[in-house]
Design a protein around this motif. Sequence first.
Motif, PDB file in Angstrom:
ATOM      1  N   UNK A  23       0.805  -1.224   0.000  1.00 18.46           N
ATOM      2  CA  UNK A  23       0.000   0.000   0.000  1.00 18.46           C
ATOM      3  C   UNK A  23       0.841   1.279   0.000  1.00 18.46           C
ATOM      4  N   UNK A  24       2.143   1.141   0.181  1.00 12.82           N
ATOM      5  CA  UNK A  24       3.010   2.323   0.181  1.00 12.82           C
ATOM      6  C   UNK A  24       3.086   2.942  -1.211  1.00 12.82           C
ATOM      7  N   UNK A  25       3.022   4.256  -1.244  1.00 14.35           N
ATOM      8  CA  UNK A  25       3.106   4.972  -2.524  1.00 14.35           C
ATOM      9  C   UNK A  25       4.554   5.191  -2.947  1.00 14.35           C
ATOM     10  N   UNK A  26       5.498   4.881  -2.079  1.00 12.82           N
ATOM     11  CA  UNK A  26       6.908   5.099  -2.408  1.00 12.82           C
ATOM     12  C   UNK A  26       7.318   4.272  -3.613  1.00 12.82           C
ATOM     13  N   UNK A  27       8.079   4.890  -4.497  1.00 12.59           N
ATOM     14  CA  UNK A  27       8.604   4.167  -5.652  1.00 12.59           C
ATOM     15  C   UNK A  27       9.919   3.450  -5.311  1.00 12.59           C
ATOM     16  N   UNK A  28      10.570   3.885  -4.240  1.00  7.66           N
ATOM     17  CA  UNK A  28      11.831   3.289  -3.783  1.00  7.66           C
ATOM     18  C   UNK A  28      11.563   2.606  -2.451  1.00  7.66           C
ATOM     19  N   UNK A  29      11.199   1.337  -2.520  1.00  3.28           N
ATOM     20  CA  UNK A  29      10.853   0.629  -1.292  1.00  3.28           C
ATOM     21  C   UNK A  29      11.404  -0.787  -1.324  1.00  3.28           C
ATOM     22  N   UNK A  30      11.698  -1.285  -0.135  1.00  2.00           N
ATOM     23  CA  UNK A  30      12.224  -2.640   0.020  1.00  2.00           C
ATOM     24  C   UNK A  30      11.435  -3.362   1.098  1.00  2.00           C
ATOM     25  N   UNK A  31      11.180  -4.651   0.871  1.00  2.00           N
ATOM     26  CA  UNK A  31      10.533  -5.505   1.866  1.00  2.00           C
ATOM     27  C   UNK A  31      11.473  -6.667   2.137  1.00  2.00           C
ATOM     28  N   UNK A  32      11.825  -6.847   3.393  1.00  4.43           N
ATOM     29  CA  UNK A  32      12.805  -7.858   3.777  1.00  4.43           C
ATOM     30  C   UNK A  32      12.249  -8.680   4.934  1.00  4.43           C
ATOM     31  N   UNK A  33      12.437  -9.991   4.855  1.00  2.05           N
ATOM     32  CA  UNK A  33      12.088 -10.884   5.959  1.00  2.05           C
ATOM     33  C   UNK A  33      13.395 -11.482   6.469  1.00  2.05           C
ATOM     34  N   UNK A  34      13.653 -11.319   7.756  1.00  6.28           N
ATOM     35  CA  UNK A  34      14.861 -11.877   8.363  1.00  6.28           C
ATOM     36  C   UNK A  34      14.527 -13.279   8.881  1.00  6.28           C
ATOM     37  N   UNK A  35      15.099 -14.269   8.227  1.00 13.25           N
ATOM     38  CA  UNK A  35      14.816 -15.667   8.554  1.00 13.25           C
ATOM     39  C   UNK A  35      15.194 -15.984   9.998  1.00 13.25           C
TER      40      UNK A  35
END
Length: 84
Positions: A23-35
Amino acid sequence: MPMLVMALGGHYFIEDGETIFALSASKDKDFVVIEGAVHGAPCKPCSEQTGVSYDHATRSLYDYVANWANSLPVRMCETALLSK
């Protein structure tokens, strides 16, 4: 504006992070899951379940945030140049 969304792989709020990211409008975004990460420590039940040690989880989280934050000046300049 750059945005970093992180989820802890040994916790149950991963879907919430995915929703925030989507839902973020940012064009520069990262999603990270730390195992194997949970709040405050590596996930012991995860290790017992998988037979894998997640002792590196906390360090992985902080290292990722540090590297991401150190990349911000370059990313901000790139964003400013692209918007002109």
